[in-house]
Design a protein around this motif. Structure first.
Motif, PDB file in Angstrom:
ATOM      1  N   MET A 272       6.790   6.443  11.418  1.00 35.80           N
ATOM      2  CA  MET A 272       5.966   5.678  11.505  1.00 35.80           C
ATOM      3  C   MET A 272       5.927   4.268  11.491  1.00 35.80           C
ATOM      4  O   MET A 272       5.106   3.023  12.278  1.00 35.80           O
ATOM      5  CB  MET A 272       5.165   5.757  10.218  1.00 35.80           C
TER       6      MET A 272
ATOM      7  N   GLY B 253       5.552   2.624   1.501  1.00 38.80           N
ATOM      8  CA  GLY B 253       4.609   1.651   1.744  1.00 38.80           C
ATOM      9  C   GLY B 253       4.539   0.625   2.851  1.00 38.80           C
ATOM     10  O   GLY B 253       5.386   0.314   2.855  1.00 38.80           O
TER      11      GLY B 253
ATOM     12  N   GLU C 134       4.573  15.488  -2.974  1.00 36.57           N
ATOM     13  CA  GLU C 134       5.032  13.968  -3.186  1.00 36.57           C
ATOM     14  C   GLU C 134       5.982  13.385  -4.326  1.00 36.57           C
ATOM     15  O   GLU C 134       6.115  14.712  -5.039  1.00 36.57           O
ATOM     16  CB  GLU C 134       3.675  13.145  -4.281  1.00 36.57           C
TER      17      GLU C 134
ATOM     18  N   MET D  70       7.382  -2.341   6.507  1.00 35.16           N
ATOM     19  CA  MET D  70       7.579  -0.990   5.501  1.00 35.16           C
ATOM     20  C   MET D  70       8.973  -0.265   4.948  1.00 35.16           C
ATOM     21  O   MET D  70       9.924  -1.005   5.065  1.00 35.16           O
ATOM     22  CB  MET D  70       7.695   0.219   6.126  1.00 35.16           C
TER      23      MET D  70
ATOM     24  N   ARG E 289       9.421  10.332   6.992  1.00 35.38           N
ATOM     25  CA  ARG E 289       7.946  10.656   8.477  1.00 35.38           C
ATOM     26  C   ARG E 289       7.804   9.114   8.231  1.00 35.38           C
ATOM     27  O   ARG E 289       7.220   8.593   9.039  1.00 35.38           O
ATOM     28  CB  ARG E 289       7.189  11.167   6.947  1.00 35.38           C
ATOM     29  N   LEU E 290       7.883   7.889   6.614  1.00 38.73           N
ATOM     30  CA  LEU E 290       7.638   6.685   6.821  1.00 38.73           C
ATOM     31  C   LEU E 290       8.439   5.677   7.659  1.00 38.73           C
ATOM     32  O   LEU E 290       7.906   4.355   8.303  1.00 38.73           O
ATOM     33  CB  LEU E 290       7.507   6.382   5.752  1.00 38.73           C
TER      34      LEU E 290
ATOM     35  N   LEU F  67       2.357   4.964   0.558  1.00 34.57           N
ATOM     36  CA  LEU F  67       2.203   6.309   1.337  1.00 34.57           C
ATOM     37  C   LEU F  67       2.671   7.237   0.709  1.00 34.57           C
ATOM     38  O   LEU F  67       4.128   7.575   0.070  1.00 34.57           O
ATOM     39  CB  LEU F  67       2.606   6.261   2.448  1.00 34.57           C
TER      40      LEU F  67
ATOM     41  N   LYS G  30       9.413  12.501   3.574  1.00 36.50           N
ATOM     42  CA  LYS G  30       8.521  11.158   3.257  1.00 36.50           C
ATOM     43  C   LYS G  30       9.218   9.700   3.372  1.00 36.50           C
ATOM     44  O   LYS G  30       8.952   9.802   4.738  1.00 36.50           O
ATOM     45  CB  LYS G  30       7.904  10.830   1.941  1.00 36.50           C
TER      46      LYS G  30
ATOM     47  N   THR H 199       0.805  -1.386   0.239  1.00 42.58           N
ATOM     48  CA  THR H 199       0.189   0.109   0.194  1.00 42.58           C
ATOM     49  C   THR H 199       0.991   1.186   0.076  1.00 42.58           C
ATOM     50  O   THR H 199       1.479   1.583   0.880  1.00 42.58           O
ATOM     51  CB  THR H 199      -0.794   0.198   1.474  1.00 42.58           C
TER      52      THR H 199
ATOM     53  N   ARG I 188       3.656  15.722   4.212  1.00 41.34           N
ATOM     54  CA  ARG I 188       2.863  16.714   4.784  1.00 41.34           C
ATOM     55  C   ARG I 188       3.761  17.946   4.914  1.00 41.34           C
ATOM     56  O   ARG I 188       3.597  18.809   6.311  1.00 41.34           O
ATOM     57  CB  ARG I 188       2.660  15.932   6.254  1.00 41.34           C
TER      58      ARG I 188
END
Length: 317
Positions: free
Chosen positions: A144, A99, A92, A109, A140-141, A84, A137, A82, A88
């Motif tokens: 996460m 993802g 992009e 991830m 961020r991932l 991502l 990005k 998926t 933010r």
């Protein structure tokens, strides 16, 4: 298939095999013996050629246009992927694909630098050269993944970070530094694989990992051979000399302790048998993750940091 300069003798023999097969189509001519003889010569020549590639030739293989890219590996190795998007903050960046997915039944991830296959996709992905929003990005991932306690797997394949004015205006150096900082800060297993070209800070931003793997014919260096040659010799014509001096091959870097494992490629490179490459790499990644299974997060982070501090100490020594 694109033929590299040093592969031309191999390509000539393979062309003769195809000619024989074409002549035999629909006829009664038995060419099995001749094809077998020529194929044996191809295999022998291939082994001899790829067994003694120079650093410059390995650079060419690492950049081969038919070589599998990050999206190929993501599609083959990870289920339920998926994507991502976005940092933010600004937008992009399609040079870095990221993802959540499943690797052999476990949530992970995934982050990969995608160069693109044709003109349209290369422009879309900016030839794999990320801008600040790409590294933000990635950060961020990774954060996460740390929050949800899932391992991070990164696929490195870039000539370097994008050097344009707009990237510099948006803080390229700071974004790369923050991405490296996040790599060193997360408390989950982090495995990085150099699948093609690992160039400069653009690569290490995703490769400050517990376990760093390199495909057999990939390269990893602080600068491209052409860039190095333009600085030292004031000419790109000395790129071959620069490739020799940079120690950028997987075999050199394993000896220097920069990487942890060289993943074998099929005879003739990953582009000749992508499926086998995928299976071999999957086994290597699984082994790296298994070795870190059950290790407490603080220990993983401490080991990762110490690993890179040791590299610095070795360099000073």
């Amino acid at each position: 298939m694109h033929i590299l300069e040093f592969e031309k003798p191999i390509a000539e023999l393979e062309g003769k095999i195809e000619e024989l097969r074409h002549l035999a189509d629909g006829g009664d001519v038995n060419i099995a013996d001749e094809v077998g003889r020529l194929q044996a010569k191809v295999d022998k020549l291939m082994r001899a050629t790829y067994g003694k590639l120079t650093p410059w030739q390995k650079t060419q293989v690492a950049r081969h246009p038919d070589r599998p890219h990050a999206l190929d590996y993501i599609g083959a190795l990870f289920e339920d992927f998926t994507p991502l998007a976005g940092d933010r903050c600004f937008g992009e960046d399609k040079a870095i694909i990221g993802g959540l997915g499943r690797f052999r039944g476990h949530s992970v991830m995934v982050l990969g630098q995608e160069k693109g296959r044709d003109t349209e996709s290369r422009l879309k992905h900016n030839f794999g050269m990320a801008k600040p929003e790409g590294y933000r990005k990635a950060r961020r991932l990774m954060e996460m993944a740390d929050h949800f306690q899932v391992p991070v797997i990164t696929l490195v394949d870039t000539a370097g970070a994008y050097p344009g004015v707009d990237a510099e205006e948006r803080g390229q150096a700071e974004a790369i530094a923050r991405s490296i900082e996040t790599c060193l800060d997360v408390r989950v297993p982090l495995v990085s694989v150099v699948i093609g070209e690992g160039g400069s800070g653009g690569a290490i931003a995703l490769a400050a990992a517990n376990s760093i793997l390199m495909l057999e014919h990939s390269i990893y260096s602080v600068i491209s051979p052409e860039g190095c040659a333009s600085i030292l010799w004031r000419s790109g014509e000395n790129a071959q000399d620069a490739a020799e001096a940079l120690k950028l091959t997987a075999q050199d870097l394993l000896k220097l302790g920069i990487i942890d494992e060289v993943v074998p490629e099929p005879l003739g490179g990953a582009h000749r048998n992508p499926d086998l490459t995928m299976r071999t790499l999957a086994t290597a990644i699984d082994g790296a993750l298994t070795a870190m299974g059950g290790v407490e997060g603080g220990v993983l982070r401490a080991r990762r940091r110490e690993k890179f501090l040791d590299m610095g100490r070795a360099g000073l020594g």
